[in-house]
Design an enzyme around this catalytic site. Structure first.
Site, short mmCIF file in Angstrom:
data_model
loop_
_atom_site.label_atom_id
_atom_site.label_comp_id
_atom_site.label_asym_id
_atom_site.label_seq_id
_atom_site.Cartn_x
_atom_site.Cartn_y
_atom_site.Cartn_z
N ILE A 286 1.05 -1.40 0.41
CA ILE A 286 -0.03 -0.26 -0.17
C ILE A 286 1.07 0.91 0.07
O ILE A 286 1.96 0.88 0.63
CB ILE A 286 -1.12 -0.01 1.18
CG1 ILE A 286 -1.87 0.79 1.15
CG2 ILE A 286 -0.14 0.23 2.49
CD1 ILE A 286 -3.14 0.75 1.56
N GLU B 35 -0.51 -10.87 -0.76
CA GLU B 35 -0.75 -10.48 0.71
C GLU B 35 -2.15 -9.40 1.68
O GLU B 35 -2.97 -9.55 2.10
CB GLU B 35 0.82 -10.07 1.96
CG GLU B 35 0.18 -10.17 3.40
CD GLU B 35 1.77 -9.35 4.07
OE1 GLU B 35 2.99 -10.29 4.07
OE2 GLU B 35 1.67 -8.66 5.15
#
Length: 451
Positions: A224, A248
């Site tokens: 992110i 993930e």
């Protein structure tokens, strides 16, 4: 399993108020709120009232990551009442750690289900889920991660229902009423959203370098932040096609890729599926996941398994770093002694992507950082600062990318990798790094790469 006809009566037997559920916690218990947005609100507030009244002591709250501040933190006066342990720090966990209230548990994320099931089971697990369906199942939502381990080990399980949690498809995403000790109908709070700063010129240059090395048919693991989002945007605008997702953390960047027609996932670990351990982003992402059979949530023990990752052809892994040294050791966890994040799955994806046929892994970072006093420091250092954690060892690193290009380190000797890293460091620091490398005995002055 209960008989279908018995579900309504069994549900009523187990339904409790938040205050009644909080009474299931006793002095000395280890309790858990699970991962991120599985953390409860109503039961948490009821437990906070007990702490304020002095009804509880010697409680340990174990989490994997905090996304909203628990009421029990504010309610407790000291660590004798409740102390906190976390497997991956968020900004909230960092604050609690600085205040001497939270400690980090170093563990590979893929190992945490086993850890919570066998090594450190909770006495009471309290998590948010969707409301129960007609079959007696509660959906865990898009934070599956290590929840199955918590569930396997916990002596008591309390679910707090929230109608705003997306219903997700995938592996082991449901929890049946027969495996629950108490049901609390919650207040349906919004799921915390995660946003990132806008990309800057450095991010754009790094993204351009990474995207140039990605082929059609690749499967992506993106983290992110501004940089992964920029990579996603550039891939949307590129001629790359037939991309997949095995990651993930699922973010808004994948929604962009799907809407652009790029994300077929035909070569993913589960063909045709967007595979992830947890999702974190905006409401747009959560709406995308809700009842979307294209998406497959899976336990982190599967998603982060190096063998699973390496079985995917053209696996691409993109991760960040706080800093790294001229040996190629990557620190993605601490600023000196100050703990920042966690071990996570960076090493798993770095190794898995390299083991993949045609795969590549990228450690990406800006070449410099401006400190609070206005001075600038290089994030490529001669050696890591005292107290730094080596998240990815030098032998595992494949590519390192800054705004000055990519350094391929895999298999390089110490002097070759030092040269490659110096050549992607900020120009203002290169001569100084050369001098440091000479002192360290890893520089050959006859072999400097041309810039």
């Amino acid at each position: 399993m209960y008989k279908l006809a018995d579900l309504p009566s069994k549900y009523e037997e187990k339904k409790m108020s938040p205050q009644q559920a909080a009474e299931l916690v006793h002095d000395g218990d280890r309790i858990s709120y699970g991962f991120g947005y599985t953390a409860p609100y109503a039961v948490d507030e009821a437990l906070a009232e007990r702490l304020k009244n002095g009804d509880l002591k010697n409680i340990e709250l174990v989490n994997t990551l905090s996304m909203h501040e628990p009421a029990v933190y504010q309610a407790a006066e000291n660590n004798d009442q409740i102390k906190f342990t976390c497997g991956h720090f968020s900004g909230l966990d960092r604050k609690h750690s600085k205040n001497g209230r939270c400690w980090f548990t170093p563990i590979f994320f893929r190992e945490s289900p086993k850890y919570w099931a066998e090594e450190a089971p909770a006495d009471v697990l309290i998590i948010q889920t969707t409301p129960m369906d007609k079959w007696g199942n509660f959906n865990i939502g898009p934070a599956l991660t290590d929840i199955r381990g918590y569930l396997k080990g916990a002596k008591k399980v309390i679910v707090e229902t929230n109608s705003k949690i997306p219903f997700v498809h995938g592996m082991q995403t449901e929890l049946n009423l027969c495996d629950v000790d108490a049901v609390v109908e919650g207040n349906n709070p919004d799921i915390p959203e995660i946003t990132s700063r806008p990309a800057d010129d450095k991010d754009r240059k790094i993204a351009e370098t990474v995207v140039d090395l990605i082929e059609s048919g690749s499967t992506l693991q993106l983290g992110i932040g501004a940089l992964p989002n920029m990579i996603g945007q550039m891939l949307c605008e590129s001629d790359r096609t037939d991309l997949g997702a095995h990651t993930e953390m699922l973010t808004d960047a994948y929604v962009d890729l799907y809407e652009a027609g790029k994300l077929t996932s035909s070569h993913s670990s589960i063909p045709g599926k967007i595979v992830y351990a947890f999702a974190g982003g905006t409401k747009r992402l959560y709406d995308f996941l809700d009842h979307n059979q294209k998406c497959c949530a899976a336990p982190v023990s599967y998603v982060n398994d190096v063998h699973v990752i390496s079985s995917i052809d053209k696996m691409i892994s993109v991760n960040g770093a706080i800093d790294l040294d001229l040996f190629g050791q990557v620190n993605a966890e601490s600023a000196g002694f100050q703990h920042i994040s966690g071990t996570g799955g960076q090493l798993d994806f770095v190794q898995g992507a390299y083991g993949s046929r045609g795969g590549k892994s990228f450690i990406c970072l800006h070449s410099t950082r401006q400190k609070k006093d206005g001075s600038v420091e290089s994030l490529i250092k001669p050696v890591l600062p005292l107290g730094s954690i080596v998240t990815t060892p030098r032998a595992a690193v494949h590519y390192v990318v800054t705004e000055y290009g990519a350094a391929e380190l895999k298999g390089k000797s110490t002097w070759k990798r030092a040269e490659a890293l110096i050549n992607i460091a900020h120009p203002d620091f290169r001569d100084e790094l050369i001098k440091d490398a000479e002192k360290m005995g890893i520089w050959m002055n006859t072999s400097r790469l041309s810039l």
